[in-house]
Design a protein around this motif. Structure first.
Motif, PDB file in Angstrom:
ATOM      1  N   GLN A 159      65.191  84.523  73.810  1.00 57.52           N
ATOM      2  CA  GLN A 159      63.999  84.995  73.266  1.00 57.52           C
ATOM      3  C   GLN A 159      63.854  85.562  71.986  1.00 57.52           C
ATOM      4  O   GLN A 159      63.281  84.041  71.321  1.00 57.52           O
ATOM      5  CB  GLN A 159      63.243  86.368  74.506  1.00 57.52           C
ATOM      6  N   ARG A 162      63.927  81.587  70.719  1.00 55.73           N
ATOM      7  CA  ARG A 162      62.601  81.225  71.021  1.00 55.73           C
ATOM      8  C   ARG A 162      61.691  80.986  70.018  1.00 55.73           C
ATOM      9  O   ARG A 162      60.728  80.595  69.381  1.00 55.73           O
ATOM     10  CB  ARG A 162      62.446  81.285  72.470  1.00 55.73           C
ATOM     11  N   ASP A 163      62.198  82.364  69.388  1.00 56.32           N
ATOM     12  CA  ASP A 163      61.094  83.190  68.343  1.00 56.32           C
ATOM     13  C   ASP A 163      61.166  82.727  66.816  1.00 56.32           C
ATOM     14  O   ASP A 163      60.978  83.333  65.858  1.00 56.32           O
ATOM     15  CB  ASP A 163      61.336  84.933  68.390  1.00 56.32           C
ATOM     16  N   LEU A 179      69.413  76.253  71.047  1.00 60.15           N
ATOM     17  CA  LEU A 179      69.722  76.305  71.975  1.00 60.15           C
ATOM     18  C   LEU A 179      71.114  75.289  71.972  1.00 60.15           C
ATOM     19  O   LEU A 179      70.656  74.160  73.168  1.00 60.15           O
ATOM     20  CB  LEU A 179      68.494  76.264  73.270  1.00 60.15           C
ATOM     21  N   ALA A 209      68.114  77.775  80.164  1.00 61.15           N
ATOM     22  CA  ALA A 209      67.474  77.299  78.969  1.00 61.15           C
ATOM     23  C   ALA A 209      66.779  76.603  78.751  1.00 61.15           C
ATOM     24  O   ALA A 209      65.980  76.337  78.092  1.00 61.15           O
ATOM     25  CB  ALA A 209      68.926  77.731  77.340  1.00 61.15           C
ATOM     26  N   PRO A 212      61.295  75.901  80.757  1.00 62.31           N
ATOM     27  CA  PRO A 212      60.092  76.227  79.651  1.00 62.31           C
ATOM     28  C   PRO A 212      59.471  77.592  79.698  1.00 62.31           C
ATOM     29  O   PRO A 212      59.675  78.539  80.507  1.00 62.31           O
ATOM     30  CB  PRO A 212      59.183  75.349  79.415  1.00 62.31           C
ATOM     31  N   ALA A 213      59.353  78.825  78.846  1.00 61.34           N
ATOM     32  CA  ALA A 213      59.444  79.481  78.735  1.00 61.34           C
ATOM     33  C   ALA A 213      57.919  80.206  79.427  1.00 61.34           C
ATOM     34  O   ALA A 213      57.496  79.566  79.391  1.00 61.34           O
ATOM     35  CB  ALA A 213      59.807  80.718  77.448  1.00 61.34           C
TER      36      ALA A 213
END
Length: 213
Positions: A159, A162-163, A179, A209, A212-213
């Protein structure tokens, strides 16, 4: 005839007098030894409200209680482990308000009102989190003691990336975090595995990873 001076004092009496004098100076005025001892034994209590694994929890605890001990001893969530108790091994890692922390290093009262996720809140045997499933698939553990902290940290690491939150090593770089294995290794460096399952851990995180989130 007395050969000793009138003010001569034995070593034993000197030590006793010294101890009494030191105690008198250390004690607050007008408080007896008994009352002072009772005050030291009485812990300061506080009410703490947390949202733990999506459930509201209210605790009346000693203000010196760490978040880790509040979770383990008061809420009986024993997945988070007490390793070094000095914030060096990462076994106690939990996710607080979306960010990973060493729960042994923070007092529960400092997290009043926070949302806390422990390994139990990520998933259970009948409904595993993808990271838990990946650790099993890639043998990302041996003794398993550090695994709850490793998994909580790994979930938060993805996270963070991704942030776009930089790691300590990449804080001075202008390129966004990626990633990739080296990035994951650096970010997971605070979680120690004495069994040495590091390569398997990175493989597990890398697989998750890609989803997809």
């Amino acid at each position: 005839m007395n050969d000793h001076p009138p003010l001569a004092i034995s070593r034993r009496r000197f030590l006793i007098l010294g101890a009494v004098t030191a105690t008198a100076f250390a004690m607050p005025p007008f408080i007896s030894l008994k009352a002072y001892a009772a005050a030291l034994e009485q812990p300061a209590m506080a009410k703490v409200t947390l949202e733990v694994n999506s459930k509201p929890q209210t605790l009346e605890i000693d203000t010196r209680t760490s978040l880790l001990d509040a979770l383990r001893e008061h809420l009986h969530l024993t997945g988070s482990k007490k390793g070094c108790d000095h914030g060096q091994c990462g076994a106690c890692t939990v996710i607080v308000d979306g960010r990973r922390i060493n729960s042994c290093l923070t007092l529960a009262v400092m997290q009043d009102g926070a949302k806390v996720t422990t390994i139990e809140g990520l998933g259970m045997p009948d409904h595993l989190h993808p990271m838990q499933a990946a650790f099993i698939k890639h043998d990302g553990y041996q003794c398993g003691y550090c695994t709850p902290g490793q998994i909580c940290s790994a979930v938060a690491v993805l996270q963070e990336i991704r942030d776009g939150i930089p790691s300590h090593a990449s804080a001075s770089l202008t390129a966004p975090p990626q990633l990739i294995a080296s990035e994951l290794q650096e970010r997971m460096s605070g979680n120690i595995c004495r069994c040495g399952a590091y390569s398997n851990i990175i493989e597990a995180i890398s697989e998750v990873a890609e989803v997809p989130a």
